[in-house]
Scaffold this active site. Structure first.
Site, PDB file in Angstrom:
ATOM      1  N   ASN A   1       0.872  -1.184   0.000  1.00 59.57           N
ATOM      2  CA  ASN A   1       0.000   0.000   0.000  1.00 59.57           C
ATOM      3  C   ASN A   1       0.905   1.228   0.000  1.00 59.57           C
ATOM      4  OD1 ASN A   1      -1.798   2.073   0.540  1.00 59.57           O
ATOM      5  ND2 ASN A   1      -2.235   1.413   2.645  1.00 59.57           N
ATOM      6  N   TRP A   2       0.953   1.894  -1.134  1.00 57.77           N
ATOM      7  CA  TRP A   2       1.856   3.061  -1.250  1.00 57.77           C
ATOM      8  C   TRP A   2       1.306   4.304  -0.553  1.00 57.77           C
ATOM      9  CZ3 TRP A   2       4.338   3.495  -6.853  1.00 57.77           C
ATOM     10  CH2 TRP A   2       5.287   2.476  -6.992  1.00 57.77           C
ATOM     11  N   LYS A   3       0.057   4.230  -0.116  1.00 56.34           N
ATOM     12  CA  LYS A   3      -0.593   5.409   0.495  1.00 56.34           C
ATOM     13  C   LYS A   3      -0.405   6.640  -0.408  1.00 56.34           C
ATOM     14  CE  LYS A   3       0.376   3.389   4.958  1.00 56.34           C
ATOM     15  NZ  LYS A   3       0.319   3.561   6.397  1.00 56.34           N
TER      16      LYS A   3
ATOM     17  N   HIS B   1      -9.328   0.912   5.465  1.00 57.06           N
ATOM     18  CA  HIS B   1      -8.006   1.097   6.085  1.00 57.06           C
ATOM     19  C   HIS B   1      -8.164   1.993   7.312  1.00 57.06           C
ATOM     20  CE1 HIS B   1      -3.864   2.342   6.720  1.00 57.06           C
ATOM     21  NE2 HIS B   1      -3.502   1.289   5.995  1.00 57.06           N
TER      22      HIS B   1
ATOM     23  N   GLU C   1      -6.527   4.370   8.374  1.00 59.48           N
ATOM     24  CA  GLU C   1      -6.324   5.804   8.134  1.00 59.48           C
ATOM     25  C   GLU C   1      -7.581   6.446   7.552  1.00 59.48           C
ATOM     26  OE1 GLU C   1      -2.687   5.513   5.903  1.00 59.48           O
ATOM     27  OE2 GLU C   1      -1.627   4.893   7.716  1.00 59.48           O
TER      28      GLU C   1
ATOM     29  N   GLU D   1      -4.998  -5.377  10.762  1.00 56.53           N
ATOM     30  CA  GLU D   1      -3.993  -4.335  10.925  1.00 56.53           C
ATOM     31  C   GLU D   1      -4.218  -3.614  12.262  1.00 56.53           C
ATOM     32  OE1 GLU D   1      -2.071  -3.141   7.000  1.00 56.53           O
ATOM     33  OE2 GLU D   1      -3.733  -1.782   7.336  1.00 56.53           O
TER      34      GLU D   1
ATOM     35  N   GLY E   1       2.552   1.934  10.889  1.00 57.02           N
ATOM     36  CA  GLY E   1       3.439   3.089  10.817  1.00 57.02           C
ATOM     37  C   GLY E   1       4.201   3.371  12.094  1.00 57.02           C
TER      38      GLY E   1
ATOM     39  N   SER F   1       3.710  -2.464  10.195  1.00 53.63           N
ATOM     40  CA  SER F   1       5.166  -2.447  10.399  1.00 53.63           C
ATOM     41  C   SER F   1       5.873  -3.725   9.947  1.00 53.63           C
ATOM     42  CB  SER F   1       5.495  -2.130  11.860  1.00 53.63           C
ATOM     43  OG  SER F   1       5.043  -0.817  12.175  1.00 53.63           O
TER      44      SER F   1
ATOM     45  N   GLY G   1       2.947  -1.302   4.255  1.00 56.05           N
ATOM     46  CA  GLY G   1       2.925   0.120   3.931  1.00 56.05           C
ATOM     47  C   GLY G   1       4.306   0.603   3.539  1.00 56.05           C
TER      48      GLY G   1
HETATM   49  C1  PEP Z   1      -0.507   0.032   6.119  1.00 53.33           C
HETATM   50  O1  PEP Z   1      -0.574   1.201   5.805  1.00 53.33           O
HETATM   51  O2  PEP Z   1      -1.418  -0.731   5.798  1.00 53.33           O
HETATM   52  C2  PEP Z   1       0.658  -0.411   6.882  1.00 53.33           C
HETATM   53  C3  PEP Z   1       0.609  -1.615   7.368  1.00 53.33           C
HETATM   54  O3  PEP Z   1       1.695   0.483   7.040  1.00 53.33           O
HETATM   55  P1  PEP Z   1       3.149   0.141   7.629  1.00 53.33           P
HETATM   56  O4  PEP Z   1       3.583  -1.167   6.997  1.00 53.33           O
HETATM   57  O5  PEP Z   1       3.985   1.268   7.227  1.00 53.33           O
HETATM   58  O6  PEP Z   1       2.997  -0.003   9.105  1.00 53.33           O
END
Ligand code: PEP
Length: 254
Positions: free
Chosen positions: A11-13, A99, A101, A168, A174, A213, A234
């Site tokens: 997921n590039w966000k 998600h 976010e 998640e 993050g 993470s 992410g």
């Molecule tokens: C995500 O945004 O779904 C995610 C898991 O981010 P990260 O891997 O950076 O924690």
């Protein structure tokens, strides 16, 4: 136990320009055809790059998805929204919905997430439904109840083709924190139970990913946990070498 093809999704966000799409070929080259045959590899770039990414992966064992879709499938006066049929038309095969976010930042409800998942499925996209608890909820011992409630409200009424759940925990997204192996295993077992109760035999084809993470350093350990059908990544998906290392850490490949 049904065997589900693992899924490693990035997921590039809100990151990425057209030049960054070179990473897709770099990942395919780095993992090689055997790895790509053993796991599904998915990139979810920002919506501006979906069509170009879909064109760039032609002939490569890589799928392209989106990070969200509108609740509405018919075209209409919804400024700024992008519908699931539009994403399908642009070449996406998957879409992330719910998600954390968006659930937190945009106050998306379980019902909205469910409608998005159903709209996606009706448009021919495989929905990836995200669930996960806050740190306070985890510390209070109510994580299972929280995720159970999210699943009850966010899952489509029938299991669409390609439905995937991403567990998640919000406190791990993050943050460079990850739950213990036991915590991940227990939550995945609970989610599998909920899927089975809801969808019966059809639940066997639903993949349950872990996200939060995941890195090149911890991927092997996480991907070996019972009940983990892959990962949603992410930050580490923004670096082709790191993402390739995560894919290659899957036990089906090593
Ligand atoms: C995500 O945004 O779904 C995610 C898991 O981010 P990260 O891997 O950076 O924690």
């Amino acid at each position: 136990m049904a065997s589900r093809k693992p899924l490693i999704a990035g997921n590039w966000k809100m990151h990425g320009r057209r030049a960054d799409l070179a990473a897709l070929r770099a990942v395919a080259d780095a993992v090689g055809p055997a790895a790509a045959a053993a796991v599904d590899i998915l990139f979810c770039p920002p919506v501006t790059l979906v069509a170009e990414a879909a064109a760039a992966v032609k002939g490569l064992p890589i799928l392209v998805g989106a990070q969200d879709c509108a609740e509405f499938s018919d075209d209409g006066p919804y400024t700024g929204e992008v519908s699931a049929p539009m994403l399908k038309d642009a070449g996406a095969s998957h879409v992330i919905v719910g998600h954390s976010e968006r659930r937190a930042g945009r106050a998306e409800s379980d019902t909205q997430v469910r409608i998005k998942a159903e709209t996606a499925a009706l448009s021919g996209l495989a929905p990836i439904v995200c669930v996960g608890e806050t740190l306070d909820t985890r510390l209070s011992g109510a994580a299972g109840e929280w995720v159970g409630r999210q699943l009850a409200g966010s899952l489509p009424h029938v299991a669409p083709i390609g439905l995937t759940i991403a567990y998640e925990p919000i406190w791990c997204v993050g943050t460079d924190r990850i739950p213990t192996t036991r915590e991940i295993e227990a939550m995945h077992a609970q989610i599998r139970g909920a899927l089975s109760a809801r969808f019966g035999a059809a639940s066997e084809r639903v993949r349950v990913l872990y996200g939060g993470s995941v890195s090149a350093k911890n991927a092997a350990e996480i991907l070996a946990i019972e009940g983990v059908d892959g990962v949603l990544v992410g930050r580490a998906s923004l670096n082709a070498a790191d993402f390739a290392a995560i894919i290659k850490a899957h036990p089906a490949i090593r």
